[in-house]
Design an enzyme around this catalytic site. Sequence first.
Site, PDB file in Angstrom:
ATOM      1  N   GLU A 252       0.881  -1.169   0.000  1.00 34.72           N
ATOM      2  CA  GLU A 252       0.000   0.000   0.000  1.00 34.72           C
ATOM      3  C   GLU A 252       0.915   1.214   0.000  1.00 34.72           C
ATOM      4  O   GLU A 252       1.590   1.486   0.993  1.00 34.72           O
ATOM      5  CB  GLU A 252      -0.925  -0.041   1.220  1.00 34.72           C
ATOM      6  CG  GLU A 252      -1.890  -1.219   1.122  1.00 34.72           C
ATOM      7  CD  GLU A 252      -2.788  -1.431   2.327  1.00 34.72           C
ATOM      8  OE1 GLU A 252      -2.607  -0.749   3.350  1.00 34.72           O
ATOM      9  OE2 GLU A 252      -3.673  -2.294   2.232  1.00 34.72           O
ATOM     10  N   CYS A 286      -2.556   8.810   3.334  1.00 38.42           N
ATOM     11  CA  CYS A 286      -2.243   8.379   1.971  1.00 38.42           C
ATOM     12  C   CYS A 286      -3.395   8.661   1.014  1.00 38.42           C
ATOM     13  O   CYS A 286      -3.198   8.880  -0.168  1.00 38.42           O
ATOM     14  CB  CYS A 286      -1.917   6.898   1.961  1.00 38.42           C
ATOM     15  SG  CYS A 286      -3.208   5.925   2.746  1.00 38.42           S
ATOM     16  N   GLU A 388       3.936  13.620  -4.470  1.00 39.79           N
ATOM     17  CA  GLU A 388       3.233  13.551  -3.185  1.00 39.79           C
ATOM     18  C   GLU A 388       3.949  14.422  -2.157  1.00 39.79           C
ATOM     19  O   GLU A 388       5.125  14.217  -1.874  1.00 39.79           O
ATOM     20  CB  GLU A 388       3.211  12.096  -2.687  1.00 39.79           C
ATOM     21  CG  GLU A 388       2.434  11.918  -1.408  1.00 39.79           C
ATOM     22  CD  GLU A 388       2.497  10.479  -0.871  1.00 39.79           C
ATOM     23  OE1 GLU A 388       3.601   9.899  -0.852  1.00 39.79           O
ATOM     24  OE2 GLU A 388       1.446   9.946  -0.473  1.00 39.79           O
TER      25      GLU A 388
HETATM   26  P1  NAD Z   1       8.493   5.217   4.331  1.00 41.36           P
HETATM   27  O1  NAD Z   1       8.410   4.429   3.085  1.00 41.36           O
HETATM   28  O2  NAD Z   1       9.556   6.244   4.470  1.00 41.36           O
HETATM   29  O3  NAD Z   1       8.678   4.259   5.593  1.00 41.36           O
HETATM   30  C1  NAD Z   1       7.762   3.230   5.867  1.00 41.36           C
HETATM   31  C2  NAD Z   1       8.467   2.128   6.655  1.00 41.36           C
HETATM   32  O4  NAD Z   1       9.430   1.514   5.819  1.00 41.36           O
HETATM   33  C3  NAD Z   1       9.199   2.602   7.899  1.00 41.36           C
HETATM   34  O5  NAD Z   1       8.988   1.662   8.926  1.00 41.36           O
HETATM   35  C4  NAD Z   1      10.645   2.605   7.451  1.00 41.36           C
HETATM   36  O6  NAD Z   1      11.557   2.441   8.500  1.00 41.36           O
HETATM   37  C5  NAD Z   1      10.664   1.413   6.516  1.00 41.36           C
HETATM   38  N1  NAD Z   1      11.737   1.414   5.514  1.00 41.36           N
HETATM   39  C6  NAD Z   1      12.292   2.479   4.890  1.00 41.36           C
HETATM   40  N2  NAD Z   1      13.222   2.059   4.002  1.00 41.36           N
HETATM   41  C7  NAD Z   1      13.250   0.700   4.058  1.00 41.36           C
HETATM   42  C8  NAD Z   1      14.014  -0.311   3.392  1.00 41.36           C
HETATM   43  N3  NAD Z   1      14.907   0.000   2.457  1.00 41.36           N
HETATM   44  N4  NAD Z   1      13.758  -1.592   3.698  1.00 41.36           N
HETATM   45  C9  NAD Z   1      12.833  -1.930   4.625  1.00 41.36           C
HETATM   46  N5  NAD Z   1      12.105  -1.022   5.302  1.00 41.36           N
HETATM   47  C10 NAD Z   1      12.295   0.288   5.016  1.00 41.36           C
HETATM   48  O7  NAD Z   1       7.040   5.843   4.529  1.00 41.36           O
HETATM   49  P2  NAD Z   1       6.566   6.850   5.664  1.00 41.36           P
HETATM   50  O8  NAD Z   1       7.237   8.169   5.421  1.00 41.36           O
HETATM   51  O9  NAD Z   1       6.683   6.199   6.984  1.00 41.36           O
HETATM   52  O10 NAD Z   1       4.993   6.978   5.349  1.00 41.36           O
HETATM   53  C11 NAD Z   1       4.482   7.892   4.421  1.00 41.36           C
HETATM   54  C12 NAD Z   1       4.227   7.225   3.079  1.00 41.36           C
HETATM   55  O11 NAD Z   1       3.366   6.106   3.261  1.00 41.36           O
HETATM   56  C13 NAD Z   1       3.521   8.107   2.085  1.00 41.36           C
HETATM   57  O12 NAD Z   1       4.068   7.915   0.814  1.00 41.36           O
HETATM   58  C14 NAD Z   1       2.092   7.595   2.106  1.00 41.36           C
HETATM   59  O13 NAD Z   1       1.339   7.857   0.945  1.00 41.36           O
HETATM   60  C15 NAD Z   1       2.305   6.138   2.317  1.00 41.36           C
HETATM   61  N6  NAD Z   1       1.109   5.508   2.879  1.00 41.36           N
HETATM   62  C16 NAD Z   1       0.347   4.705   2.077  1.00 41.36           C
HETATM   63  C17 NAD Z   1      -0.816   4.127   2.568  1.00 41.36           C
HETATM   64  C18 NAD Z   1      -1.693   3.257   1.700  1.00 41.36           C
HETATM   65  O14 NAD Z   1      -2.559   2.579   2.240  1.00 41.36           O
HETATM   66  N7  NAD Z   1      -1.506   3.236   0.398  1.00 41.36           N
HETATM   67  C19 NAD Z   1      -1.181   4.368   3.894  1.00 41.36           C
HETATM   68  C20 NAD Z   1      -0.381   5.190   4.681  1.00 41.36           C
HETATM   69  C21 NAD Z   1       0.775   5.749   4.165  1.00 41.36           C
END
Ligand code: NAD
Length: 484
Positions: A252, A286, A388
């Site tokens: 997601e 999101c 975004e």
């Molecule tokens: P992010 O991708 O920066 O981080 C999400 C998670 O991934 C964190 O726990 C982070 O530590 C981990 N992570 C980062 N790099 C990684 C790697 N290389 N390997 C494994 N894990 C890794 O996202 P964020 O800033 O926490 O959240 C915001 C984003 O999430 C926005 O883009 C938003 O649109 C999206 N989002 C999507 C939905 C949906 O349902 N589509 C819902 C909520 C948020």
Amino acid sequence: MHEIKNFINGQWVSTSKTFEDINPVNGKVIAHVHEAGRSEVDAAVKAARTALRGPWSQMKLEERSSMLVAIADEINRRFDTFLEAEIADTGKPYSLASHLDIPRGAANFKAFADLMRNAPTECFPMRTPDNGHAVNYGVRAPRGVIGVICPWNLPLLLMTWKVGPALACGNTVVVKPSEETPATATLLGEVMNAVGVPEGVYNVIHGFGPDSAGQFLTEHPGVDGITFTGETRTGEAIMKAAANGVRPVSFELGGKNPGIVFADADFDKAVAGIARSSFENTGQVCLGTERVYVERPIFERFVQALKARAEAFQMGNPTDKGMNFGPLVSKEHREKVLSYYKKAADDGATIVTGGGVPDLPGDLANGSWVQPTIWTGLPETSAVIREEVFGPCCHIAPFDAEEEVINMANDTPYGLAATVWTQDVSRAHRMGAALEVGLCWVNSWFLRDLRTAFGGAKQSGIGREGGVHSFEFYTEPRNVCIKL
Ligand code: NAD
């Protein structure tokens, strides 16, 4: 100082390396978080494997479902503790977290307990070439050890949205919450122990993404599937990690969602709806609307009405009941959002309201606050319209024809959600069919029935979760064919 530890095999595990958990309302450190290294991640995956082979997947479905209901009840019993922890980590207003985040955290367990108990499997009786009979039936086997990687914007809600169905299906999990919001996933460990969930079924490891717990977990060969919510670019990195061992993913991801307001819409409801979809949770949803398209006859009036809404938000201490607008999650994220505020100005936007940092008194001046912001006048090619931002902001553009607005709405690599406002029911159906998104709301936004498919088209995701769709990822379908 409060310590947040890893939760592995039902035990609290500390490490020698910690990082700070910061309250975005005032910049104060609220806890030290113990960062998991490769060895803790390995221990968590092994614990999950042992629990999978042990009592959990063997447990009667009814028993497992009852345990999920007990988890939900225990979250509700500890409601205030979860609420306080979520507010401290995110700065989100009491009014929002008490209505959305914590109740949904509990509801996610109840919903999937019910769904799993009532989910049928397919059955195909057939005739055989020798004129005999055979019967095929489907079995849903647990997929195994699931790696759950979560973002910071709706920490408990989005984590339990994955953990609920994963456990309902008999899997075990290793959760890596966001480094920004480690508290509620950790509290859930206490709940698991309190209700007697076998050790190793639910594990939590803390840390960051690259070169830290996130990467160690997604690369771990003992993980059978990865469910991830977060940014699209992070999804790409995780997909590469998952390619080793051909492990399935459920994603997601990000969005750049359109809000479309036709002149025949109920004006006041449309303004209130777009105000919510653009600014709720300080725009860190999101599904949120960052591109608003308004039919020309009502354009000016709509811009002024949304401006009045944006300027009426109350910022302050999130525990004050009258407060309805929180800070961004971190200073780092504020830098990102402010860089887009600057880009909009550089690209020649008309700043209808906001565009900077509010002047707040006392401790609040050290928080990650930004103003709710509305722009008009940008070309569709501007970075602010293409990328975004994930902040409390939107650009509003006029349109003249249905086909024109469909083309503008679809002109994006993302495809998560849309919100459409019209009283013409035929148009509502046409828009539902034409918009390239996973979720299309008409005369509403973020109205959720947990039985429905949730997820994004294009670069907004892979697969769907929700209702029986969750079972497609969290179980391995097996066909049993018996010659009679
Ligand atoms: P992010 O991708 O920066 O981080 C999400 C998670 O991934 C964190 O726990 C982070 O530590 C981990 N992570 C980062 N790099 C990684 C790697 N290389 N390997 C494994 N894990 C890794 O996202 P964020 O800033 O926490 O959240 C915001 C984003 O999430 C926005 O883009 C938003 O649109 C999206 N989002 C999507 C939905 C949906 O349902 N589509 C819902 C909520 C948020």
